[in-house]
Enzyme design. Structure first.
Site, short mmCIF file in Angstrom:
data_model
loop_
_atom_site.label_atom_id
_atom_site.label_comp_id
_atom_site.label_asym_id
_atom_site.label_seq_id
_atom_site.Cartn_x
_atom_site.Cartn_y
_atom_site.Cartn_z
N TYR A 231 -1.85 -1.08 10.94
CA TYR A 231 -2.03 -1.37 9.51
C TYR A 231 -0.85 -0.83 8.70
CZ TYR A 231 -3.77 -1.30 4.73
OH TYR A 231 -3.88 -1.48 3.37
N SER B 168 0.87 -1.18 0.00
CA SER B 168 0.00 0.00 0.00
C SER B 168 0.90 1.23 0.00
CB SER B 168 -0.85 -0.01 1.28
OG SER B 168 -1.43 1.25 1.51
N1 LIG Z 1 -8.92 -0.47 -0.76
C1 LIG Z 1 -7.88 0.27 -0.46
O1 LIG Z 1 -8.00 1.49 -0.27
C2 LIG Z 1 -6.51 -0.35 -0.36
C3 LIG Z 1 -5.39 0.48 -0.50
C4 LIG Z 1 -4.13 -0.08 -0.42
C5 LIG Z 1 -3.99 -1.44 -0.21
N2 LIG Z 1 -5.10 -2.22 -0.06
C6 LIG Z 1 -4.89 -3.65 0.19
O2 LIG Z 1 -5.54 -4.39 -0.83
C7 LIG Z 1 -5.87 -5.68 -0.34
C8 LIG Z 1 -7.31 -6.00 -0.72
O3 LIG Z 1 -8.16 -5.11 -0.02
P1 LIG Z 1 -9.55 -4.61 -0.61
O4 LIG Z 1 -9.49 -3.14 -0.61
O5 LIG Z 1 -9.88 -5.29 -1.88
O6 LIG Z 1 -10.53 -5.07 0.58
P2 LIG Z 1 -11.97 -5.75 0.60
O7 LIG Z 1 -12.87 -5.16 -0.45
O8 LIG Z 1 -12.40 -5.66 2.02
O9 LIG Z 1 -11.67 -7.29 0.20
C9 LIG Z 1 -10.99 -8.12 1.08
C10 LIG Z 1 -10.96 -9.54 0.56
O10 LIG Z 1 -10.19 -10.33 1.48
C11 LIG Z 1 -11.01 -11.36 2.05
N3 LIG Z 1 -10.64 -11.51 3.46
C12 LIG Z 1 -10.77 -10.61 4.45
N4 LIG Z 1 -10.38 -11.14 5.62
C13 LIG Z 1 -9.98 -12.42 5.36
C14 LIG Z 1 -9.51 -13.50 6.15
N5 LIG Z 1 -9.40 -13.37 7.48
N6 LIG Z 1 -9.20 -14.66 5.54
C15 LIG Z 1 -9.36 -14.82 4.21
N7 LIG Z 1 -9.81 -13.84 3.41
C16 LIG Z 1 -10.13 -12.65 3.97
C17 LIG Z 1 -12.45 -10.87 1.84
O11 LIG Z 1 -13.40 -11.93 1.78
P3 LIG Z 1 -14.14 -12.52 3.13
O12 LIG Z 1 -14.64 -11.34 3.89
O13 LIG Z 1 -15.21 -13.44 2.62
O14 LIG Z 1 -13.08 -13.27 3.86
C18 LIG Z 1 -12.32 -10.19 0.49
O15 LIG Z 1 -12.33 -11.16 -0.54
C19 LIG Z 1 -5.59 -5.65 1.16
O16 LIG Z 1 -4.36 -6.26 1.42
C20 LIG Z 1 -5.52 -4.16 1.47
O17 LIG Z 1 -4.69 -3.91 2.60
C21 LIG Z 1 -6.35 -1.71 -0.15
#
Ligand SMILES: NC(=O)c1ccc[n+]([C@@H]2O[C@H](COP(=O)([O-])OP(=O)(O)OC[C@H]3O[C@@H](n4cnc5c(N)ncnc54)[C@H](OP(=O)(O)O)[C@@H]3O)[C@@H](O)[C@H]2O)c1
Length: 267
Positions: free
Chosen positions: A160, A147
Site C-alpha cells: 500500500y 497519502s
Molecule cells: N482513510 C484513510 O485513513 C486514508 C488515508 C490516506 C489516504 N486514503 C486514501 O483515500 C482514498 C479513499 O479511501 P477511504 O478512506 O475513503 O476508503 P473507504 O471508506 O473504504 O471508501 C472506499 C471507496 O472506494 C470504493 N471502492 C473500493 N474498492 C473499489 C473497487 N475495486 N472499484 C471501485 N470502487 C471501489 C468503495 O465503494 P465499493 O466498496 O462499493 O466499491 C468506496 O466508495 C483511498 O485511495 C485511500 O487510499 C485514505
C-alpha cells in the site's frame, strides 16, 4: 455536452469511490460548489443512495456507474459510458483505493495485485483517458488520492505505501508536464482518516488508527477540493501530517521505516 441549468454552464466531476468515505465527502463539497457528478464504485445500491442524497440536498445531477476497478477494462468502460451519454468531465477525482495490512510474507497475493490495479493502474488509465480532451479545452482538474504513506516505506502495509509513493510521484511529474496547459494535477495526502479504510485493511487496532487520533473525512475533502481548485500540486491536510511529510526528508530511510513499523503494529 456541457449541461446548463438556469442558463449557467455546469461543470461535471467524476469521483471514483464516490459512494463512501473521503470520496463521498469530496462529492458533497463538489456538489456544494455546483459540480454535477459521476460517482463510480462497485455497489450500485450504495451509489444510488449517495446520488439520491446529493441530488436531494444540492441543485445538481448525480450520475452513477457501477464498476469494479480491480478489472483492467473498467476505466475504458467508464470512459465509453460517458462518451455515449455525452457527459464531459471537467474534474477527475481518482479517489478509489484500499490497503492490505500485515506482513508481506503472509498477506494474500491476489488482494495485493488487486490493490496495485485499483490504486495505481486504474488511476493511471483514467488519467490517460481524460487528460487529452482537458488539454484540448485548455481546462481541467485532476485530484489524485495519495497519502502521507507516500513519503516513506511502510512495513506491515508494504505494498500500500508503495502504491501511494507511485501516486505522489506520478502526480507531481504530470503536474509539471501539464504546466501552462490549463490542466492542473493535485496529489492529496491525508493521514489516518475516519472512513471504512482501516476496517477494509484490517488495521483498526493499529497504533496509527487507534492511538493518535484520526481526521474527519469532510475536513480532508474540503482541504483537497480547495487545493485542487487553486491548482496546488501537493495538499497535505493537518499540521501533524505536514510534519510527517517534512520529517521524512531528513530522517534516514531505515529509521523512518522502523518508526512506521511501530505505528502500524497493534496496541
Ligand atoms: N482513510 C484513510 O485513513 C486514508 C488515508 C490516506 C489516504 N486514503 C486514501 O483515500 C482514498 C479513499 O479511501 P477511504 O478512506 O475513503 O476508503 P473507504 O471508506 O473504504 O471508501 C472506499 C471507496 O472506494 C470504493 N471502492 C473500493 N474498492 C473499489 C473497487 N475495486 N472499484 C471501485 N470502487 C471501489 C468503495 O465503494 P465499493 O466498496 O462499493 O466499491 C468506496 O466508495 C483511498 O485511495 C485511500 O487510499 C485514505
Amino acid at each position: 455536452m456541457v449541461a446548463k441549468r438556469n442558463g449557467t454552464k455546469r461543470q461535471t466531476a467524476l469521483v471514483t469511490g464516490g459512494s463512501g468515505g473521503i470520496g463521498l465527502e469530496l462529492a458533497k463539497v463538489l456538489a456544494r460548489n455546483g459540480f454535477d457528478l459521476v460517482l463510480v464504485a462497485r455497489k450500485r445500491d450504495t451509489l444510488e443512495a449517495a446520488a439520491g442524497q446529493l441530488e436531494g440536498t444540492f441543485d445538481i445531477k448525480a450520475h452513477v456507474f457501477a464498476a469494479d476497478l480491480r478489472i483492467p477494462e473498467a476505466p475504458q468502460a467508464i470512459f465509453d459510458f460517458l462518451l455515449n451519454e455525452n457527459i464531459q468531465i471537467d474534474a477527475l477525482i481518482n479517489n478509489a483505493g484500499f490497503a492490505v495490512g500485515g506482513e508481506f510474507a503472509d498477506t494474500e497475493l491476489q488482494r495485493e495485485l488487486d490493490m496495485i490495479q485499483v490504486n495505481i493502474a486504474a488511476l493511471t488509465h483514467l488519467t490517460k483517458l481524460f487528460i487529452p480532451t482537458m488539454i484540448k479545452r485548455r481546462s481541467g482538474r485532476v485530484l489524485n488520492l495519495a497519502s502521507t504513506a507516500a513519503f516513506q516505506a511502510g512495513p506491515l502495509m508494504a505494498v500500500y505505501y508503495a502504491t501511494k509513493a507511485y501516486v505522489l510521484s506520478f502526480s507531481e511529474a504530470l503536474a509539471e508536464e501539464l504546466r501552462n496547459t490549463g490542466v492542473t494535477v493535485t496529489a492529496l495526502c491525508p493521514g489516518p482518516t475516519d472512513t471504512h479504510f482501516a476496517e477494509v485493511a484490517q488495521v483498526t487496532n493499529s497504533k496509527l488508527f487507534s492511538t493518535f487520533g484520526i481526521a474527519d473525512a469532510a475536513d480532508v475533502a474540503k482541504y483537497g477540493f480547495d487545493a485542487m481548485m487553486h491548482g496546488k500540486r501537493l495538499a497535505i491536510p493537518g499540521i501533524r501530517n505536514k510534519i510527517v511529510a517534512q520529517s521524512s526528508r531528513f530522517t534516514p530511510r531505515a529509521l523512518s521505516a522502523k518508526i512506521v513499523r511501530l505505528a502500524q503494529q497493534t496496541r
